[in-house]
Scaffold this motif. Structure first.
Motif, PDB file in Angstrom:
ATOM      1  N   ILE A   5      -4.828  12.226  -7.416  1.00 34.17           N
ATOM      2  CA  ILE A   5      -5.174  10.893  -6.921  1.00 34.17           C
ATOM      3  C   ILE A   5      -5.058  10.882  -5.407  1.00 34.17           C
ATOM      4  N   ALA A   6      -6.072  10.353  -4.740  1.00 34.17           N
ATOM      5  CA  ALA A   6      -6.030  10.240  -3.281  1.00 34.17           C
ATOM      6  C   ALA A   6      -4.903   9.297  -2.870  1.00 34.17           C
ATOM      7  N   LYS A   7      -4.139   9.683  -1.854  1.00 34.61           N
ATOM      8  CA  LYS A   7      -3.037   8.838  -1.382  1.00 34.61           C
ATOM      9  C   LYS A   7      -3.557   7.502  -0.844  1.00 34.61           C
ATOM     10  N   THR A   8      -4.795   7.508  -0.338  1.00 36.88           N
ATOM     11  CA  THR A   8      -5.361   6.301   0.272  1.00 36.88           C
ATOM     12  C   THR A   8      -6.061   5.406  -0.741  1.00 36.88           C
ATOM     13  N   ALA A   9      -6.056   5.790  -2.025  1.00 37.13           N
ATOM     14  CA  ALA A   9      -6.750   4.997  -3.043  1.00 37.13           C
ATOM     15  C   ALA A   9      -6.122   3.620  -3.178  1.00 37.13           C
ATOM     16  N   GLN A 196     -12.172   8.194   3.800  1.00 36.80           N
ATOM     17  CA  GLN A 196     -13.352   9.044   3.665  1.00 36.80           C
ATOM     18  C   GLN A 196     -13.013  10.513   3.893  1.00 36.80           C
ATOM     19  N   ALA A 197     -12.139  10.774   4.865  1.00 44.56           N
ATOM     20  CA  ALA A 197     -11.741  12.168   5.127  1.00 44.56           C
ATOM     21  C   ALA A 197     -10.995  12.747   3.927  1.00 44.56           C
ATOM     22  N   GLU A 198     -10.130  11.921   3.315  1.00 42.64           N
ATOM     23  CA  GLU A 198      -9.391  12.407   2.162  1.00 42.64           C
ATOM     24  C   GLU A 198     -10.306  12.592   0.963  1.00 42.64           C
ATOM     25  N   ALA A 199     -11.307  11.699   0.820  1.00 45.65           N
ATOM     26  CA  ALA A 199     -12.267  11.848  -0.274  1.00 45.65           C
ATOM     27  C   ALA A 199     -13.028  13.160  -0.139  1.00 45.65           C
ATOM     28  N   LYS A 200     -13.352  13.527   1.091  1.00 46.44           N
ATOM     29  CA  LYS A 200     -14.046  14.796   1.334  1.00 46.44           C
ATOM     30  C   LYS A 200     -13.148  15.978   0.961  1.00 46.44           C
ATOM     31  N   ARG A 201     -11.881  15.930   1.405  1.00 50.36           N
ATOM     32  CA  ARG A 201     -10.948  17.021   1.074  1.00 50.36           C
ATOM     33  C   ARG A 201     -10.701  17.096  -0.432  1.00 50.36           C
ATOM     34  N   LEU A 202     -10.590  15.929  -1.060  1.00 50.81           N
ATOM     35  CA  LEU A 202     -10.365  15.879  -2.498  1.00 50.81           C
ATOM     36  C   LEU A 202     -11.544  16.505  -3.238  1.00 50.81           C
ATOM     37  N   ALA A 203     -12.761  16.137  -2.812  1.00 52.21           N
ATOM     38  CA  ALA A 203     -13.964  16.669  -3.466  1.00 52.21           C
ATOM     39  C   ALA A 203     -14.040  18.182  -3.353  1.00 52.21           C
ATOM     40  N   ILE A 254      -9.871  16.893 -12.118  1.00 53.33           N
ATOM     41  CA  ILE A 254     -10.516  15.622 -11.775  1.00 53.33           C
ATOM     42  C   ILE A 254      -9.774  14.963 -10.619  1.00 53.33           C
ATOM     43  N   GLY A 255     -10.525  14.466  -9.649  1.00 50.48           N
ATOM     44  CA  GLY A 255      -9.952  13.687  -8.558  1.00 50.48           C
ATOM     45  C   GLY A 255     -10.233  12.212  -8.771  1.00 50.48           C
ATOM     46  N   ILE A 256      -9.328  11.365  -8.304  1.00 46.69           N
ATOM     47  CA  ILE A 256      -9.524   9.913  -8.378  1.00 46.69           C
ATOM     48  C   ILE A 256      -9.328   9.337  -6.984  1.00 46.69           C
ATOM     49  N   THR A 257     -10.309   8.594  -6.514  1.00 50.88           N
ATOM     50  CA  THR A 257     -10.149   7.827  -5.281  1.00 50.88           C
ATOM     51  C   THR A 257     -10.653   6.418  -5.559  1.00 50.88           C
ATOM     52  N   ALA A 258     -10.356   5.492  -4.670  1.00 47.66           N
ATOM     53  CA  ALA A 258     -10.717   4.096  -4.923  1.00 47.66           C
ATOM     54  C   ALA A 258     -10.981   3.371  -3.616  1.00 47.66           C
ATOM     55  N   GLY A 259     -11.847   2.380  -3.694  1.00 47.30           N
ATOM     56  CA  GLY A 259     -12.183   1.580  -2.527  1.00 47.30           C
ATOM     57  C   GLY A 259     -11.028   0.713  -2.063  1.00 47.30           C
ATOM     58  N   ALA A 260     -11.190   0.153  -0.882  1.00 49.24           N
ATOM     59  CA  ALA A 260     -10.112  -0.610  -0.250  1.00 49.24           C
ATOM     60  C   ALA A 260      -9.802  -1.915  -0.969  1.00 49.24           C
ATOM     61  N   SER A 261     -10.705  -2.366  -1.848  1.00 47.13           N
ATOM     62  CA  SER A 261     -10.467  -3.621  -2.563  1.00 47.13           C
ATOM     63  C   SER A 261     -10.155  -3.398  -4.042  1.00 47.13           C
ATOM     64  N   THR A 262      -9.782  -2.177  -4.396  1.00 48.75           N
ATOM     65  CA  THR A 262      -9.473  -1.859  -5.796  1.00 48.75           C
ATOM     66  C   THR A 262      -7.967  -2.003  -6.046  1.00 48.75           C
ATOM     67  N   PRO A 263      -7.565  -2.863  -6.987  1.00 48.76           N
ATOM     68  CA  PRO A 263      -6.130  -3.059  -7.243  1.00 48.76           C
ATOM     69  C   PRO A 263      -5.499  -1.876  -7.970  1.00 48.76           C
ATOM     70  N   ASN A 264      -4.194  -1.727  -7.800  1.00 51.22           N
ATOM     71  CA  ASN A 264      -3.471  -0.607  -8.400  1.00 51.22           C
ATOM     72  C   ASN A 264      -3.553  -0.587  -9.919  1.00 51.22           C
ATOM     73  N   TRP A 265      -3.557  -1.786 -10.538  1.00 52.25           N
ATOM     74  CA  TRP A 265      -3.518  -1.790 -11.996  1.00 52.25           C
ATOM     75  C   TRP A 265      -4.823  -1.225 -12.588  1.00 52.25           C
ATOM     76  N   ILE A 266      -5.929  -1.361 -11.875  1.00 47.73           N
ATOM     77  CA  ILE A 266      -7.180  -0.771 -12.342  1.00 47.73           C
ATOM     78  C   ILE A 266      -7.111   0.751 -12.208  1.00 47.73           C
ATOM     79  N   ILE A 267      -6.591   1.227 -11.077  1.00 51.23           N
ATOM     80  CA  ILE A 267      -6.432   2.673 -10.881  1.00 51.23           C
ATOM     81  C   ILE A 267      -5.498   3.244 -11.943  1.00 51.23           C
ATOM     82  N   LYS A 268      -4.414   2.495 -12.249  1.00 51.61           N
ATOM     83  CA  LYS A 268      -3.445   2.957 -13.250  1.00 51.61           C
ATOM     84  C   LYS A 268      -4.094   3.052 -14.628  1.00 51.61           C
ATOM     85  N   LYS A 269      -4.912   2.057 -14.986  1.00 48.27           N
ATOM     86  CA  LYS A 269      -5.607   2.093 -16.276  1.00 48.27           C
ATOM     87  C   LYS A 269      -6.497   3.326 -16.377  1.00 48.27           C
TER      88      LYS A 269
END
Length: 575
Positions: A5-9, A196-203, A254-269
């Motif tokens: 999971i991206a730290k910035t997610a 975006q930089a972390e998403a690139k490294r994650l990918a 599998i990598g997981i990243t998320a936009g700036a308006s995505t809540p933690n509970w959705i990422i957790k699900k």
């Protein structure tokens, strides 16, 4: 399968601030409460705000009452003024990074500069920025359109804060080559750049990336673009129901990243859903092990087992000869109280632990019976030990049951704390004290009627260990607790400061055990038990650095420290 999971997610600072202002407004201001347009670009959060009584206004009425929140994207300067003229109280939730861009444009517009805004023409942030540029604002989203612009004697170039960094780099190169006299400002949010930089490294390090966020979220779309530009499949989804299970089940990493308006509970699900995927192709024993871990955690049986093991360790440190009845009492008491409080706390579990919320909704009757029976059995065992342990356990049970109940009626005005749970930080403190009393003090007080010299260090060690465990879970649950208005210790002190406090307490537990054992206050078992606070310190530090992801395994590992305490105690006696 490995999951990263991206730290910035998840929520950025601006979105977090906007959502918190909205939630605070729902608690502090009388209705009606509105946001001017969607507060952020995430349908799940907007649905949540609607549940909290916060509606969306898309136009400015001539007259109105109530409170209006300006969304994180910002608005043209005359919008706030028009709302105030119409009779509304205005709360500005504009992201501070957006305000910075607005300030740059306004200052240069007053000096006669044209403002070239690199962004999406229909994005609300860009609409707001144009309002500060006046008649000389231009929006560009392609290099070709830049080349078609007329010559300006004075112009500035700024970017929408969530713009693609690679595209803006190309814009800056164009300006340096074609119009060196244009002023170019780096206005892409540093959070966006890092994301975006972390998403690139994650990918580059995984086989595929799941990008979580609203379909109308510009920064989430760009994360998907970054992943695709890196040559990896990007699965842009809003909820776990949209996961392409068939495709992802064949992926090894599998990598997981998320936009700036995505809540933690959705990422957790989504993490929990992906976490279960590899078991389709893993051996049967691994499937069963995962299912057992999940069952033990959801039913609180593992937490209760940990309480029993902690009681065993505390009894051994105090040299109590027959600890078995107290182990049983601790197990039954914690099982009863945690289950009942989970049953009455389903609302926050919807956000903190959706899996647990569904489990409790589906098994409400069975779990209620289990909690009541275990509570009654615990009191029965305590009564068999004497009147004192029965009365003490009864008082603790009544306090535990009353935690979520409204004790101060509504007709008594100007009283902020109507339930024990409303008291800031009460959850972590009371759970720690309850475990500490049940595991450390109840046995020694029943056996000897007094507290021995080593009893208080044992109590401090036990309560502090539970405080660390509960506080750590509170850190993981911060967003959901904030939504339901629960003021836990991490919300009061902040995540980073709380993590420092928890690690500090782990060090104190280590020192208490070491010194007490060195001075002979504890038996030599105290030296062996040093492993428990040391492990908690490592778990918290590893999670903070991104090496341990939230999920079944992290929760199970954290709870296991109390089982380890019981195991090493038993091992010490056997040896």
């Amino acid at each position: 399968m490995k999951i990263s999971i991206a730290k910035t997610a998840g929520f950025c600072m601006g979105v977090q601030r906007a959502v918190e202002l909205a939630l605070d407004a729902s608690n502090a201001h009388k209705p009606p409460i509105f946001t001017f347009g969607p507060l952020i670009h995430n349908p799940q959060v907007l649905s949540l705000l609607q549940e909290k009584g916060i509606s969306v206004l898309n136009n400015i009425p001539e007259k109105g009452t109530g409170t209006v929140l300006i969304r994180a994207h910002g608005v043209p300067p005359d919008t706030k003024l028009n709302f105030e003229k119409a009779g509304f109280k205005v709360i500005d939730a504009t992201c501070p990074r957006v305000i910075k861009v607005q300030t740059i444009i306004r200052k240069h517009a007053q000096e006669g500069y044209a403002s070239i805004i690199i962004g999406d023409k229909d994005h609300p942030e860009v609409t707001g920025l144009l309002g500060y540029a006046g008649e000389h604002g231009i929006v560009v989203d392609r290099i070709h359109d830049l080349e078609a612009l007329p010559f300006f004697e004075k112009a500035i170039i700024v970017a929408q804060t969530t713009q693609n960094t690679l595209f803006y780099d190309a814009v800056k190169k164009w300006a340096a080559h074609e119009h060196k006299h244009y002023k170019v400002f780096d206005t892409i949010c540093d959070s966006t750049e890092r994301r975006q930089a972390e998403a690139k490294r994650l990918a580059e390090s995984v086989d595929a990336v799941v990008v979580v966020g609203g379909y109308n979220s510009g920064n989430t779309k760009r994360l998907a673009e970054v992943v695709q530009e890196a040559g990896k499949p990007a699965f842009h989804i809003e909820t776990e129901a949209e996961l392409d299970i068939k495709s992802l089940a064949e992926v090894n990493h599998i990598g997981i990243t998320a936009g700036a308006s995505t809540p933690n509970w959705i990422i957790k699900k989504i993490y929990r859903a992906i976490e279960a995927l590899p078991f389709n192709k893993e051996p049967e024993w691994k499937k069963r092990l995962f299912a057992i871990q999940r069952f033990l955690l959801l039913t609180n049986i593992y937490a209760a087992l940990g309480a029993g093991c902690l009681c065993y360790a505390c009894s051994a440190l105090q040299e109590i000869q027959n600890p078995f009845p107290y182990i049983v009492i601790s197990f039954l008491y914690i099982l009863s109280m945690h289950t009942l409080n989970n049953l009455t706390g389903i609302k926050e579990a919807r956000y903190n632990d959706p899996d647990r919320a569904v489990f409790y909704e589906n098994n409400k009757i069975i779990l209620t019976l289990m909690a009541l029976v275990s509570g009654a059995m615990g009191l029965s065992v305590a009564a068999g030990m004497g009147m004192f342990p029965f009365i003490l356990l009864l008082i603790m049970s009544i306090m535990g049951l009353s935690y979520n109940l409204k004790l101060i009626p509504d007709f008594i005005k100007d009283f902020k704390y109507r339930r024990i749970r409303d008291i800031p930080g009460s959850k972590t403190i009371l759970i720690s004290l309850a475990w500490g009393v049940a595991a450390a003090l109840l046995p020694v007080l029943t056996e000897s009627g007094t507290i021995k010299m080593g009893s208080m260090p044992v109590f401090i060690w036990a309560a502090a260990m539970v405080f660390i465990r509960t506080g750590f879970f509170d850190v993981l649950d911060m967003q959901g607790d904030r939504i339901v208005g629960k003021e836990t210790i991490p919300i009061l002190f902040g995540k980073d400061r709380t993590m420092i406090i928890l690690n500090g307490l782990a060090v104190i537990c280590f020192i208490v055990l070491f010194i007490s054992s060195k001075l002979g206050v504890f038996p030599k078992l105290g030296f062996i038990l040093l492993i428990c606070p040391a492990c908690l310190f490592i778990i918290i530090t590893a999670h903070k650095q991104g090496y341990m992801l939230p999920g079944i395994r992290l929760e199970f590992l954290t709870e296991s420290q109390f089982v380890v305490a019981g195991a090493v105690t038993l091992l010490g006696f056997v040896i």
